[in-house]
Scaffold this motif. Structure first.
Motif, short mmCIF file in Angstrom:
data_model
loop_
_atom_site.label_atom_id
_atom_site.label_comp_id
_atom_site.label_asym_id
_atom_site.label_seq_id
_atom_site.Cartn_x
_atom_site.Cartn_y
_atom_site.Cartn_z
N ARG A 82 30.97 41.38 -36.09
CA ARG A 82 32.64 41.20 -37.12
C ARG A 82 32.45 39.24 -37.57
NH1 ARG A 82 35.62 45.55 -34.80
NH2 ARG A 82 34.63 44.64 -32.27
N TYR A 83 32.49 38.90 -38.52
CA TYR A 83 32.14 37.74 -38.64
C TYR A 83 33.76 37.70 -39.33
CZ TYR A 83 30.65 33.56 -40.93
OH TYR A 83 30.38 32.53 -41.32
N VAL A 121 23.00 39.86 -50.88
CA VAL A 121 24.25 38.50 -49.74
C VAL A 121 25.52 39.67 -49.46
CG1 VAL A 121 26.77 37.32 -50.27
CG2 VAL A 121 23.54 36.91 -51.13
N LEU A 122 25.74 40.86 -50.55
CA LEU A 122 26.59 42.34 -49.78
C LEU A 122 26.51 42.17 -47.88
CD1 LEU A 122 27.71 43.83 -52.87
CD2 LEU A 122 28.08 41.61 -52.10
N ASP A 123 24.93 42.44 -47.58
CA ASP A 123 24.83 42.96 -46.68
C ASP A 123 24.39 42.06 -45.14
OD1 ASP A 123 24.46 45.69 -47.20
OD2 ASP A 123 22.29 45.52 -47.24
N SER A 124 24.51 40.73 -46.12
CA SER A 124 25.35 40.19 -44.97
C SER A 124 26.16 38.76 -44.63
CB SER A 124 24.09 39.08 -45.27
OG SER A 124 24.38 37.21 -44.66
N GLU A 145 27.64 36.46 -42.88
CA GLU A 145 27.51 34.75 -43.25
C GLU A 145 28.25 34.50 -44.73
OE1 GLU A 145 25.79 36.75 -41.54
OE2 GLU A 145 26.13 36.15 -39.72
N GLU A 146 26.85 35.22 -45.40
CA GLU A 146 26.22 34.52 -46.38
C GLU A 146 27.17 35.14 -47.41
OE1 GLU A 146 22.37 34.65 -48.20
OE2 GLU A 146 22.28 35.85 -46.06
N LEU A 147 28.12 36.38 -46.89
CA LEU A 147 29.25 37.06 -48.11
C LEU A 147 29.91 36.55 -48.27
CD1 LEU A 147 30.36 39.00 -49.79
CD2 LEU A 147 30.55 40.60 -48.07
N ALA A 148 31.06 35.65 -47.07
CA ALA A 148 31.93 34.71 -46.26
C ALA A 148 31.90 33.34 -46.66
CB ALA A 148 32.20 34.65 -45.34
N HIS A 149 31.17 32.72 -46.89
CA HIS A 149 30.89 31.96 -47.25
C HIS A 149 30.11 31.89 -48.89
CE1 HIS A 149 29.46 27.57 -47.74
NE2 HIS A 149 28.47 28.28 -49.03
N GLY A 150 30.01 32.80 -49.87
CA GLY A 150 30.15 32.33 -50.96
C GLY A 150 31.02 33.06 -51.93
N PHE A 151 31.75 34.05 -51.39
CA PHE A 151 34.03 34.62 -51.42
C PHE A 151 34.06 32.91 -51.57
CE2 PHE A 151 37.79 35.84 -51.25
CZ PHE A 151 37.49 37.18 -52.06
N GLY A 157 24.52 53.08 -45.53
CA GLY A 157 25.42 52.10 -45.40
C GLY A 157 24.69 50.45 -46.05
N PHE A 158 23.76 49.79 -45.79
CA PHE A 158 22.77 49.22 -45.82
C PHE A 158 22.16 48.77 -46.96
CE2 PHE A 158 22.06 46.28 -42.06
CZ PHE A 158 22.98 47.17 -41.29
N ARG A 159 22.76 48.15 -47.72
CA ARG A 159 21.91 48.23 -49.74
C ARG A 159 20.78 47.90 -49.48
NH1 ARG A 159 26.97 46.56 -49.71
NH2 ARG A 159 28.33 47.68 -52.14
N LYS A 160 19.92 46.77 -48.95
CA LYS A 160 19.16 45.91 -48.95
C LYS A 160 17.97 46.51 -47.99
CE LYS A 160 18.84 42.07 -47.09
NZ LYS A 160 18.50 40.98 -46.59
N ARG A 161 16.70 46.88 -48.80
CA ARG A 161 16.15 47.69 -47.87
C ARG A 161 14.90 46.75 -47.55
NH1 ARG A 161 16.92 52.51 -50.95
NH2 ARG A 161 17.05 51.59 -52.85
N TYR A 162 14.52 47.06 -46.14
CA TYR A 162 13.13 45.81 -45.78
C TYR A 162 12.19 46.09 -45.18
CZ TYR A 162 12.06 41.02 -42.75
OH TYR A 162 11.36 40.04 -42.88
#
Lengths: 432, 432
Positions: A37-38, A371-374, A376-382, B33-38
């Protein structure tokens, strides 16, 4: 509770929003299945905010450069000890960062969420500064500034901004100067906090597998016991910045092995509306299409050692100002600048290559979705888009509709080849 | 299909494993539920592998320093064009990296997964080198090496390793030297590829919302058409490295504004079994308890400007060698080293502080769980532990059982204060 769930078309995102008295925005982006949770608590206050109207007296007060960053540091520090330790005892990682137009406090934790969130909500609204602790911090940050002055890429960054902007405070160091932070007092910090950390100026954003109603209830509970009067959001006051540069080129010598250079293009402001968001998306994608690793141009400059492994480029946007920057360590600063100028000139006259543009656009689409999976990046971008007056999720629609022709048109309207700046840090002269 | 689902107790992880003829390991960590595949395709071959037995002739062949990194670069490059562009056209990001004991090829994509995965499987098993392209790459990487030689922290890193290790090839530059890579030929690169990129030496790891059976089927399909004979995994040959240092201290002068220093402790090898994994977990957590940001020690050194914002510490493990490193930019390299020595000495005599240790252990637990949400970090952690002979998920059990007393015992058994090394990069003498 005025909790509203937003549907983001084409994306399976669960975004909940509420406004909590006296004016805080609360955003929950639910991520079922995510363990971490972030949470962030952010204010629309950063290094460019250099004047405030004291809500207690109605008087205008000047804010010295570096105050936002200094205040961020001081918020961790309570007379009974550091907030860092309390998060650590809960098994959480906490941090904060100050930018040109925001200060963000954050933590991430797997378990337990609620005590951590409570702690975040509390400590950010709990300014307690002593003269001793302010003085101690002046020593620590003074040293941080002295160290930063010795960093070639930091110097390059601000030399570049000082050359590009004549008035806009984006040209000042986020850290401030030893002299400017020496003027800070507990009283001034409290006034700044009272003005810019009022809930009406702030956004809470939680990303993860949490219950949105519970999050909103916790914010409401925390704010209710503070009995803060509602107030309009403080207006941001910025000096007018025209298209003219302060100067087109600047260089300095430092103890470096190889030269560093940064070249850039000055745009006008990107407004807090749909046209601004469009410009931001276009500015990103076109920069990638001109200067990115997928271009034959990049490959050629890399082979010529004009570009090295230390290379960066991108769009930078703050309220009232926007520019491109293309920089790096280089074997030849003149050739670097010339290559950038030529690249821009050719794109303006011949238009963008549709094949490269489409590859870059697809890459940008993929990166947006990733970014939607990350959290940190999602909150920052939003948050940063929100603070610039934009809806982060709208980037997808804009990206989907772009083509090389539109992008070329945008480039011709926005990138003026007479508004380019070059900054360089060069090695000291050899001494025999 | 011999697909096996593994349960990871206490974690809701879905881990699937299969062995695919002729010997490839396939691991799928499903993330609904994760969008990205790595996806990663990794070989147990890195910069420390300096000798091979040619499977075609049975002869021993010396591998020059830098060959693994050079080969990685060459794999992208096919006569018909760069692999980078093909991934870009699919909207995927691709990359690769070479370490001391692995080379990893990877991509991430939201959609479409299958063509990207097919491309990854294919290009990594498709070595086609021309003399011209090898020569061109020698120019590019030669330049990369020359640039790296000028980077203070790179020099510090290898000066430190060369002082710590007498024989182990971890002391050699991953990039090699201009001279060593000049000896590479298409034939030698093909021999290296044939030896170390045989599927028996490789692991495919996919993290994301994918169908494990389909992933395994795609690997099987790709490998079947190559008609590779089964073969045992090549044995890693490493010179014996005793506890003695090459030398305890080393310094060099470069064009820097402020000194950089790195101090460290040499451990014995961490074996590919439960005891090695335990040592790795303990080495991480104890480093954090001694040198981390949660310690009063850190706070004191930071206030004294002995530690600055450029500061790092941690455990480094490769097959056959392990050490701690604590480094950074500093106002006073002597004080930095003395503070580290004293910190270690006090911990050895007085034991670790239980309060700090517990905070650090909880933080490590939280960080371990958070990694499970990050496909990149999870795949990297899983693969490197696998290549060191360990089960990444077992780290949780080890972490859960630790206390300060056990950790102190481990420290006393493993950290010998006579095996410490100090490397420094100092500013050039002032010239009047």
């Amino acid at each position: 509770m005025n909790l509203v769930e937003r549907k983001v078309p084409a994306l399976d995102e669960q975004v909940f929003e509420a406004r909590v008295e006296p004016g805080a925005e609360v955003v929950v982006i639910r991520k079922p299945g995510f363990r971490k949770r972030y949470a962030t608590y952010a204010t629309r206050y950063g290094s460019i905010d250099r004047v405030l109207v004291d809500p207690a007296t109605g008087r205008e007060v000047e804010v010295p450069p570096g105050a936002a960053h200094f205040l961020e540091h001081k918020m961790f520090d309570k007379p009974e000890g550091s907030i860092l330790e309390r998060f650590a005892q809960l098994g959480a990682s906490m941090n904060a960062y100050t930018g040109h137009f925001y200060t963000v406090y954050l933590f991430s934790v797997v378990e337990p969420f609620e005590p951590c969130f409570q702690l975040l909500l509390d400590y950010v609204q709990d300014p307690r500064f002593t003269p001793e602790s302010v003085e101690k911090e002046q020593g620590i940050i003074g040293q941080e500034i002295a160290t930063a002055y010795d960093h070639p890429t930091q110097r390059l960054y601000y030399d570049f901004l000082e050359a590009m902007y004549r008035h806009h405070p984006v040209r000042d160091w986020i850290l401030g100067s030893p002299e400017s932070i020496a003027t800070l007092t507990p009283e001034l910090l409290e006034t700044i906090h009272r003005t810019f950390y009022h809930p009406a100026n702030m956004t809470v954003c939680v990303v993860g597998d949490v219950d949105p109603e519970r999050v909103v209830a916790m914010v409401a509970e925390d704010l209710a016991r503070r009995h803060l009067a509602p107030r309009p959001r403080p207006e941001r006051r910025l000096p007018a910045e025209g298209p003219d540069l302060a100067r087109p080129a600047v260089e300095r010598r430092m103890a470096v092995s190889r030269p560093f250079v940064q070249w850039g293009v000055k745009f006008g402001a990107f407004p807090p509306d749909e046209s601004g968001l469009r410009a931001a998306v276009l500015g990103d994608v076109v920069a990638e299409a001109l200067f990115g690793r997928l271009t034959p141009w990049y490959e050629e400059q890399y082979r010529r050692h004009v570009i090295t492994d230390r290379y960066w480029f991108g769009l930078s946007v703050v309220p009232g100002a926007a520019h491109w920057e293309v920089g790096g360590e280089t074997g030849d600063p003149e050739a670097f600048t010339a290559a950038c100028e030529q690249r821009l000139g050719e794109a303006l006259s011949e238009g963008l290559d549709p094949g490269v543009f489409e590859a870059v656009r697809r890459k940008a689409l993929g990166e947006f979705l990733a970014v939607l999976d990350s959290p940190e990046e999602l909150a920052h971008g939003f948050l940063t888009d929100r603070f610039l007056g934009w809806d982060f999720y709208r980037r997808l629609d804009v990206l989907e509709a772009l083509d090389a022709e539109t992008a070329t048109r945008w480039l011709r309207e926005h990138a003026d080849p007479r508004r380019t700046v070059r900054a360089a840090v060069l090695p000291r002269e050899e001494v025999a």
